[in-house]
Design a protein around this motif. Sequence first.
Motif, mmCIF file in Angstrom:
data_model
loop_
_atom_site.group_PDB
_atom_site.id
_atom_site.type_symbol
_atom_site.label_atom_id
_atom_site.label_comp_id
_atom_site.label_asym_id
_atom_site.label_seq_id
_atom_site.Cartn_x
_atom_site.Cartn_y
_atom_site.Cartn_z
ATOM 1 N N ALA A 1 7.470 -2.815 -7.554
ATOM 2 C CA ALA A 1 7.429 -3.195 -6.147
ATOM 3 C C ALA A 1 5.985 -3.320 -5.664
ATOM 4 O O ALA A 1 5.682 -4.119 -4.771
ATOM 5 C CB ALA A 1 8.187 -2.180 -5.302
ATOM 6 N N ARG A 2 5.079 -2.544 -6.283
ATOM 7 C CA ARG A 2 3.674 -2.628 -5.901
ATOM 8 C C ARG A 2 3.083 -3.980 -6.264
ATOM 9 O O ARG A 2 2.242 -4.525 -5.539
ATOM 10 C CB ARG A 2 2.891 -1.502 -6.574
ATOM 11 C CG ARG A 2 1.418 -1.472 -6.215
ATOM 12 C CD ARG A 2 0.725 -0.237 -6.767
ATOM 13 N NE ARG A 2 1.252 0.980 -6.141
ATOM 14 C CZ ARG A 2 0.808 2.196 -6.409
ATOM 15 N NH1 ARG A 2 -0.166 2.356 -7.318
ATOM 16 N NH2 ARG A 2 1.310 3.251 -5.816
ATOM 17 N N ILE A 3 3.543 -4.537 -7.390
ATOM 18 C CA ILE A 3 3.069 -5.864 -7.796
ATOM 19 C C ILE A 3 3.529 -6.908 -6.779
ATOM 20 O O ILE A 3 2.760 -7.783 -6.361
ATOM 21 C CB ILE A 3 3.583 -6.218 -9.203
ATOM 22 C CG1 ILE A 3 3.025 -5.226 -10.235
ATOM 23 C CG2 ILE A 3 3.190 -7.648 -9.574
ATOM 24 C CD1 ILE A 3 3.560 -5.434 -11.637
ATOM 25 N N ALA A 4 4.797 -6.808 -6.380
ATOM 26 C CA ALA A 4 5.327 -7.740 -5.390
ATOM 27 C C ALA A 4 4.575 -7.614 -4.063
ATOM 28 O O ALA A 4 4.258 -8.621 -3.412
ATOM 29 C CB ALA A 4 6.822 -7.482 -5.175
ATOM 30 N N GLU A 5 4.276 -6.373 -3.676
ATOM 31 C CA GLU A 5 3.528 -6.143 -2.435
ATOM 32 C C GLU A 5 2.131 -6.746 -2.539
ATOM 33 O O GLU A 5 1.635 -7.372 -1.593
ATOM 34 C CB GLU A 5 3.422 -4.643 -2.159
ATOM 35 C CG GLU A 5 2.843 -4.282 -0.816
ATOM 36 C CD GLU A 5 3.864 -4.339 0.292
ATOM 37 O OE1 GLU A 5 3.504 -4.850 1.361
ATOM 38 O OE2 GLU A 5 4.998 -3.884 0.087
ATOM 39 N N SER B 1 0.479 -3.705 5.069
ATOM 40 C CA SER B 1 0.798 -3.741 3.641
ATOM 41 C C SER B 1 -0.187 -2.932 2.810
ATOM 42 O O SER B 1 0.190 -2.310 1.802
ATOM 43 C CB SER B 1 0.824 -5.198 3.150
ATOM 44 O OG SER B 1 1.870 -5.926 3.776
ATOM 45 N N LEU B 2 -1.450 -2.924 3.208
ATOM 46 C CA LEU B 2 -2.445 -2.143 2.477
ATOM 47 C C LEU B 2 -2.110 -0.651 2.520
ATOM 48 O O LEU B 2 -2.280 0.063 1.525
ATOM 49 C CB LEU B 2 -3.836 -2.384 3.069
ATOM 50 C CG LEU B 2 -4.467 -3.762 2.786
ATOM 51 C CD1 LEU B 2 -5.770 -3.912 3.555
ATOM 52 C CD2 LEU B 2 -4.698 -3.961 1.293
ATOM 53 N N PHE B 3 -1.627 -0.189 3.666
ATOM 54 C CA PHE B 3 -1.242 1.217 3.769
ATOM 55 C C PHE B 3 0.040 1.485 2.985
ATOM 56 O O PHE B 3 0.160 2.514 2.314
ATOM 57 C CB PHE B 3 -1.071 1.608 5.238
ATOM 58 C CG PHE B 3 -2.364 1.864 5.945
ATOM 59 C CD1 PHE B 3 -3.011 3.085 5.819
ATOM 60 C CD2 PHE B 3 -2.957 0.879 6.710
ATOM 61 C CE1 PHE B 3 -4.213 3.329 6.461
ATOM 62 C CE2 PHE B 3 -4.160 1.105 7.357
ATOM 63 C CZ PHE B 3 -4.797 2.328 7.232
ATOM 64 N N LEU B 4 1.001 0.567 3.085
ATOM 65 C CA LEU B 4 2.266 0.758 2.375
ATOM 66 C C LEU B 4 2.067 0.711 0.869
ATOM 67 O O LEU B 4 2.835 1.318 0.114
ATOM 68 C CB LEU B 4 3.269 -0.313 2.808
ATOM 69 C CG LEU B 4 3.760 -0.211 4.250
ATOM 70 C CD1 LEU B 4 4.598 -1.445 4.613
ATOM 71 C CD2 LEU B 4 4.573 1.055 4.457
ATOM 72 N N LEU B 5 1.043 -0.011 0.436
ATOM 73 C CA LEU B 5 0.776 -0.145 -0.997
ATOM 74 C C LEU B 5 0.519 1.212 -1.644
ATOM 75 O O LEU B 5 0.793 1.407 -2.832
ATOM 76 C CB LEU B 5 -0.431 -1.064 -1.203
ATOM 77 C CG LEU B 5 -0.610 -1.715 -2.575
ATOM 78 C CD1 LEU B 5 0.578 -2.607 -2.904
ATOM 79 C CD2 LEU B 5 -1.897 -2.529 -2.594
ATOM 80 N N THR B 6 0.006 2.154 -0.860
ATOM 81 C CA THR B 6 -0.286 3.484 -1.403
ATOM 82 C C THR B 6 0.975 4.288 -1.674
ATOM 83 O O THR B 6 0.914 5.308 -2.368
ATOM 84 C CB THR B 6 -1.179 4.280 -0.425
ATOM 85 O OG1 THR B 6 -0.472 4.498 0.808
ATOM 86 C CG2 THR B 6 -2.463 3.524 -0.136
ATOM 87 N N ARG B 7 2.101 3.850 -1.129
ATOM 88 C CA ARG B 7 3.369 4.548 -1.333
ATOM 89 C C ARG B 7 4.387 3.719 -2.116
ATOM 90 O O ARG B 7 5.461 4.201 -2.434
ATOM 91 C CB ARG B 7 3.985 4.898 0.034
ATOM 92 C CG ARG B 7 3.318 6.074 0.741
ATOM 93 C CD ARG B 7 3.710 7.396 0.091
ATOM 94 N NE ARG B 7 3.258 8.540 0.880
ATOM 95 C CZ ARG B 7 3.969 9.114 1.841
ATOM 96 N NH1 ARG B 7 5.172 8.643 2.143
ATOM 97 N NH2 ARG B 7 3.490 10.142 2.500
ATOM 98 N N THR B 8 4.048 2.463 -2.389
ATOM 99 C CA THR B 8 4.992 1.580 -3.075
ATOM 100 C C THR B 8 5.018 1.894 -4.564
ATOM 101 O O THR B 8 3.966 1.917 -5.220
ATOM 102 C CB THR B 8 4.585 0.111 -2.879
ATOM 103 O OG1 THR B 8 4.473 -0.166 -1.486
ATOM 104 C CG2 THR B 8 5.632 -0.822 -3.483
#
Length: 415
Positions: free
Chosen positions: A190-194, A179-186
């Motif tokens: 959606a970033r708040i939800a992540e 999730s930390l890696f995906l957060l850079t592309r979210t």
Amino acid sequence: MPTRVEWGVVIAALFVLGRWPILFFRFRLVSALGPVRLPDWQYDTYVRMVFAAAELALGAVAVRRVRLGSLRRVPFLVVFLLLAWASTIWSIEPGITLWRSLMFIGAAAAGWYIGERFTLQQTAVIMASVAAVGAAASYVALLIVPNIATHTGRFDEWSGVYYNRNEIGLVLSAGILASLFLLTRTPGRARIAEGLAILAEGFLLLKSGNRTGPMALGGTVVACGIVYVVRRYAKSKLVVFWASVLSLGAILIGFGLVEWQWSHIVAVAGRNVTLSKRTFIWFVDRTFIGMKPWGGWGFEAFWSNTLMQQRVLGFLKHFPFDAHNGYYEIGLSLGWIGVGLLVAFLTLTLYRAFTHAWRGRDILSLWPLAFVLFILAVNFTESLFVSGEAFWILLVAVAFALSRTTTILIRRPFI
């Protein structure tokens, strides 16, 4: 592109093949299905059926979607799996080795399918999704069966919908890493939800009291940070081979510092220098590996043999039921030949992951390297190279995805 059905089947199957949630539900159905044998729960008929059904479900969607020719890209893995199956011939428990080696090969086949059908970024989404499902189910368990979900054995350590704290700790740590890696592309909201999902998983992880997962997570983040810095300032000056040597050297220096301050680090982490008596278990592992150093005792046969159980109890007060180290586990199963093949497969995968990271420009390109490093670290204290294990499936998936997208040799710096 994978269909929605494929996404659903993969995430559900990996949640099931996390093994421990199934045991949690199996315990809740004791009155209907009968008692479950402990701690050898792998022999339970219903658990076996569920594992087999999960792998068959993946096999059903994989039909006609993978090509046999792609196996040439992972030769060490293929030979390693064949050796696991062939060890049935000299195994001290042939029936167990036959069943578990086939399940091990089936799990690798599931990883083969995922690696061929899904991109590297999508494997991160899969890992994050499996952890999110586990976390959501654990919160439900906390509401419905709090006395069970907040205990591991006799200790007040949260296990959620998993059998014990170590299992939920590993899954959540890997999920947070993805999730930390995906957060850079979210994007956007959606970033708040992540971010909220990471916090929810982090809270469960904290309450579990697990140390292995968070320590592996922290070490992986630091190692990837080193690679990121080296890539940023030396990318135009180094080819990938020398960049990997430089990065590895920096990481080894870090390991040396950890070794130097080991007693202080384990004290801060709330552990002892024996790592919950794992060092004694590793001594036993080495002793019995030395008795059959080349072929081993047969894949996953050692801990199931009654005579071996009696001999191990001559060293330890309590029978551990596994090596508590993935590399020793393979040594006991397949000897040094098996360990050599596994290390060759892992080394090739690690180098491909580094190559992918070196050629990339964003943080997400470090994800495959991070996941491989996480698995390598966790297997020093846990045995994850075993049959019916979701982490093994995802490792194979990442290996196949890397093998079809990454050129190993780079003759000049990538600019």
